[in-house]
Design a protein around this motif. Structure first.
Motif, PDB file in Angstrom:
ATOM      1  N   MET A   1      11.329  38.711  11.832  1.00 43.09           N
ATOM      2  CA  MET A   1      10.018  38.861  11.473  1.00 43.09           C
ATOM      3  C   MET A   1       9.696  40.203  10.941  1.00 43.09           C
ATOM      4  SD  MET A   1       6.411  38.167  14.085  1.00 43.09           S
ATOM      5  CE  MET A   1       7.490  36.503  14.632  1.00 43.09           C
ATOM      6  N   LYS A   2       9.339  40.386  10.024  1.00 43.90           N
ATOM      7  CA  LYS A   2       9.035  41.669   9.027  1.00 43.90           C
ATOM      8  C   LYS A   2       7.798  42.461   9.367  1.00 43.90           C
ATOM      9  CE  LYS A   2      12.393  40.508   5.534  1.00 43.90           C
ATOM     10  NZ  LYS A   2      12.647  40.571   4.176  1.00 43.90           N
ATOM     11  N   PHE A   3       7.793  43.691   9.434  1.00 45.22           N
ATOM     12  CA  PHE A   3       6.759  44.633   9.468  1.00 45.22           C
ATOM     13  C   PHE A   3       5.556  44.027  10.597  1.00 45.22           C
ATOM     14  CE2 PHE A   3       8.445  44.454   5.239  1.00 45.22           C
ATOM     15  CZ  PHE A   3       8.856  45.936   4.964  1.00 45.22           C
ATOM     16  N   VAL A   4       6.057  44.056  11.827  1.00 40.71           N
ATOM     17  CA  VAL A   4       5.188  43.703  12.714  1.00 40.71           C
ATOM     18  C   VAL A   4       4.506  45.035  13.078  1.00 40.71           C
ATOM     19  CG1 VAL A   4       4.910  42.782  15.095  1.00 40.71           C
ATOM     20  CG2 VAL A   4       6.661  41.553  13.390  1.00 40.71           C
ATOM     21  N   LYS A  37       4.135  52.795  11.728  1.00 35.87           N
ATOM     22  CA  LYS A  37       3.030  51.798  11.746  1.00 35.87           C
ATOM     23  C   LYS A  37       3.763  50.438  12.040  1.00 35.87           C
ATOM     24  CE  LYS A  37       0.702  53.786   7.775  1.00 35.87           C
ATOM     25  NZ  LYS A  37      -0.091  53.541   6.412  1.00 35.87           N
ATOM     26  N   ALA A  38       5.016  50.057  11.686  1.00 33.10           N
ATOM     27  CA  ALA A  38       5.415  48.706  11.891  1.00 33.10           C
ATOM     28  C   ALA A  38       7.071  48.833  12.264  1.00 33.10           C
ATOM     29  CB  ALA A  38       5.152  47.787  10.879  1.00 33.10           C
ATOM     30  N   ARG A  39       7.568  47.513  12.425  1.00 32.78           N
ATOM     31  CA  ARG A  39       8.896  47.609  12.725  1.00 32.78           C
ATOM     32  C   ARG A  39       9.495  45.920  12.263  1.00 32.78           C
ATOM     33  NH1 ARG A  39       5.675  45.968  16.903  1.00 32.78           N
ATOM     34  NH2 ARG A  39       6.903  45.207  18.765  1.00 32.78           N
ATOM     35  N   HIS A  40      10.819  45.796  12.317  1.00 32.88           N
ATOM     36  CA  HIS A  40      11.060  44.324  12.158  1.00 32.88           C
ATOM     37  C   HIS A  40      11.604  44.098  13.720  1.00 32.88           C
ATOM     38  CE1 HIS A  40      10.754  44.998   8.128  1.00 32.88           C
ATOM     39  NE2 HIS A  40      12.043  45.052   7.783  1.00 32.88           N
ATOM     40  N   GLY A  58       8.747  30.112   6.596  1.00 35.40           N
ATOM     41  CA  GLY A  58       8.738  31.732   6.154  1.00 35.40           C
ATOM     42  C   GLY A  58       7.500  32.539   6.437  1.00 35.40           C
ATOM     43  N   LYS A  59       6.825  31.871   7.376  1.00 37.01           N
ATOM     44  CA  LYS A  59       5.649  32.610   7.858  1.00 37.01           C
ATOM     45  C   LYS A  59       5.346  32.418   9.332  1.00 37.01           C
ATOM     46  CE  LYS A  59       4.478  33.880   3.717  1.00 37.01           C
ATOM     47  NZ  LYS A  59       4.613  35.336   3.005  1.00 37.01           N
ATOM     48  N   PHE A  60       4.860  33.138  10.045  1.00 35.56           N
ATOM     49  CA  PHE A  60       4.431  33.164  11.231  1.00 35.56           C
ATOM     50  C   PHE A  60       3.117  33.647  11.840  1.00 35.56           C
ATOM     51  CE2 PHE A  60       4.520  34.126  15.929  1.00 35.56           C
ATOM     52  CZ  PHE A  60       4.840  32.948  16.489  1.00 35.56           C
ATOM     53  N   LEU A  61       2.131  32.842  12.093  1.00 35.49           N
ATOM     54  CA  LEU A  61       0.714  33.353  12.495  1.00 35.49           C
ATOM     55  C   LEU A  61       0.805  34.098  13.796  1.00 35.49           C
ATOM     56  CD1 LEU A  61      -2.266  33.437  11.635  1.00 35.49           C
ATOM     57  CD2 LEU A  61      -2.562  31.107  12.595  1.00 35.49           C
ATOM     58  N   LEU A  62       0.412  35.278  14.057  1.00 32.36           N
ATOM     59  CA  LEU A  62       0.369  35.997  15.297  1.00 32.36           C
ATOM     60  C   LEU A  62      -0.871  36.788  15.276  1.00 32.36           C
ATOM     61  CD1 LEU A  62       1.858  36.410  17.751  1.00 32.36           C
ATOM     62  CD2 LEU A  62       2.813  38.484  16.744  1.00 32.36           C
ATOM     63  N   VAL A  63      -1.778  36.680  16.368  1.00 29.23           N
ATOM     64  CA  VAL A  63      -2.961  37.395  16.814  1.00 29.23           C
ATOM     65  C   VAL A  63      -3.611  37.637  15.245  1.00 29.23           C
ATOM     66  CG1 VAL A  63      -2.122  38.677  18.405  1.00 29.23           C
ATOM     67  CG2 VAL A  63      -1.688  39.809  16.192  1.00 29.23           C
ATOM     68  N   GLY A  64      -3.825  36.556  14.740  1.00 28.67           N
ATOM     69  CA  GLY A  64      -4.820  36.400  13.602  1.00 28.67           C
ATOM     70  C   GLY A  64      -3.967  36.960  12.170  1.00 28.67           C
ATOM     71  N   ARG A  65      -2.938  37.270  12.128  1.00 24.45           N
ATOM     72  CA  ARG A  65      -2.115  37.855  11.004  1.00 24.45           C
ATOM     73  C   ARG A  65      -0.815  36.890  10.592  1.00 24.45           C
ATOM     74  NH1 ARG A  65      -1.071  44.053  10.976  1.00 24.45           N
ATOM     75  NH2 ARG A  65      -0.651  43.483   9.004  1.00 24.45           N
ATOM     76  N   ILE A  66      -0.705  37.269   9.411  1.00 21.23           N
ATOM     77  CA  ILE A  66       0.504  36.342   8.954  1.00 21.23           C
ATOM     78  C   ILE A  66       1.821  37.319   8.667  1.00 21.23           C
ATOM     79  CG2 ILE A  66       1.614  34.884   7.418  1.00 21.23           C
ATOM     80  CD1 ILE A  66      -1.077  33.769   6.804  1.00 21.23           C
ATOM     81  N   PHE A  67       2.872  37.053   9.147  1.00 14.76           N
ATOM     82  CA  PHE A  67       4.090  37.718   9.237  1.00 14.76           C
ATOM     83  C   PHE A  67       5.218  37.181   8.433  1.00 14.76           C
ATOM     84  CE2 PHE A  67       1.891  39.589  12.599  1.00 14.76           C
ATOM     85  CZ  PHE A  67       1.787  40.990  12.279  1.00 14.76           C
ATOM     86  N   ASP A  68       5.717  37.551   7.410  1.00 14.14           N
ATOM     87  CA  ASP A  68       7.150  36.953   6.862  1.00 14.14           C
ATOM     88  C   ASP A  68       8.403  36.840   7.715  1.00 14.14           C
ATOM     89  OD1 ASP A  68       5.625  36.744   4.509  1.00 14.14           O
ATOM     90  OD2 ASP A  68       6.517  38.696   3.835  1.00 14.14           O
TER      91      ASP A  68
END
Length: 369
Positions: A1-4, A37-40, A58-68
């Motif tokens: 999961m990228k740029f969390v 700011k973020a990490r993988h 290819g996407k994952f919805l978490l706390v109202g945001r979509i991550f690749d």
């Protein structure tokens, strides 16, 4: 999961994955990917079906945001034997009769302290360990291995992104996927020709391009529609979960209100009984005490008058005087207690009335809620 985002904890990510998938095995922050700011985040799944489902979305919805979400392919590691320190095989397949020290190249069981032995590589004769990537022999073996892999498309497909060392990538590009794109001919350049504008027969047919463009747009629309459908399904699932939680909270609130109402009713009943009991006791005291005081005062006067009679002997007069003194003390005590009861009743009357009013007001609020 990228740029969390860093403000999203690993436990929150784990909880989000467990809500949608049941085969989560491990999860960890990827070392070397963290910034301000973020990490993988890397996570492994036990189920191949859920593994493929995550990659297909290819996407994952978490706390109202979509991550690749992409597949993690670690860099290829060089297999080096821990017995003889030569690359290309494992210890169980090694033919060496002794355990060779990677520092000096001698037998590790010869009684010498091999933590302080002289470092000497028997591969190339330099001052480094036999398993070091500074060794020309190890690097040469690695070069041959990577060349062999790149020569066979079945072992190393050109469209797979592997973390190959920079010098082994064609033209120094970052990924083999870029090589694939550059190695493919540009169809638009190949199809570009010069035509005579005055000759209608020289114009090329556009059926192929139109079909290709139409197919591309269809695929793109289908992909977007699938992604929207997946997000919609995800939203409906979250919405359903929230509605269930809200319904549960409403039921719990109704039960709590009902229990509180019952407690207030019982407390109000208890307060009413106590108030009535205090009032009854006070009324009884006020009704009984004055006649008793009056009777004792009358008895005191009669006895006092009798004591003045001349026919009463001295011994009887002394007894009468003692009775008169005790009677007077009893009369004063009863008068004081009656006055004290009146004072207490006046002090309690206002708080008890206010308390009853507040209980009735609380019950009306609960009924309105």
């Amino acid at each position: 999961m990228k740029f969390v985002d860093n403000n999203i904890s690993l436990e929150e990510v784990k909880g989000g994955l467990n809500e949608q998938y049941s085969s989560l095995y491990t999860i960890e922050n990827m070392v070397g990917t963290m910034n301000e700011k973020a990490r993988h985040i890397r996570f492994d799944m036990r189920s191949s079906d859920e593994y493929e489902a995550i990659l297909n979305k290819g996407k994952f919805l978490l706390v109202g945001r979509i991550f690749d979400v992409d597949e993690f392919l670690p860099s290829p590691k060089l297999l080096i034997c821990s017995r003889c320190n030569y690359p290309g095989h494992m210890k169980k397949n090694c033919n060496s009769q002794i355990d060779i020290c990677r520092r000096c190249g001698d037998d590790r069981n010869n009684g010498v302290n091999h933590q302080e032995c002289i470092v000497y590589c028997i591969h190339c004769g330099q001052d480094h360990e036999m398993t070091s990537f500074r060794c020309s022999y190890v690097m040469g073996f690695r070069d041959e291995l990577l060349k062999k892999l790149k020569s066979d498309s079945r072992q190393l497909p050109p469209d797979v992104q592997l973390f190959l060392p920079l010098k082994y990538r064609d033209q120094g590009l970052k990924t083999l996927r870029s090589n694939l794109k550059q190695s493919m001919p540009d169809e638009r350049i190949q199809q570009h020709q010069v035509f005579n504008q005055n000759d209608p027969n020289m114009w090329p047919l556009l059926n192929s391009n139109s079909n290709s463009s139409q197919t591309f747009h269809q695929i793109q629309s289908f992909s977007i529609a699938n992604e929207i459908k997946a997000l919609q399904s995800e939203f409906e699932k979250i919405k359903s979960g929230n509605m269930t939680e809200v319904l549960k909270l409403k039921q719990d609130h109704a039960k709590q209100v009902q229990a509180t109402t019952q407690h207030i009713q019982l407390f109000n009943l208890q307060n009413k009984i106590q108030t009535e009991a205090i009032t009854d006791i006070y009324t009884t005291v006020c009704e009984v005490m004055p006649p008793i005081i009056q009777t004792m005062q009358l008895f005191h006067r009669v006895l006092e008058k009798q004591n003045t009679n001349v026919h009463v002997d001295e011994h009887e007069r002394q007894d009468n005087n003692q009775i008169l003194a005790e009677t007077l003390i009893t009369i004063n005590t009863l008068s004081d207690r009656l006055q004290l009861a009146n004072d207490h009743h006046q002090k309690l009357e206002t708080p008890m009335t206010k308390h009853s009013e507040l209980l009735i007001q609380d019950m009306s609020y609960l009924d309105q809620g």
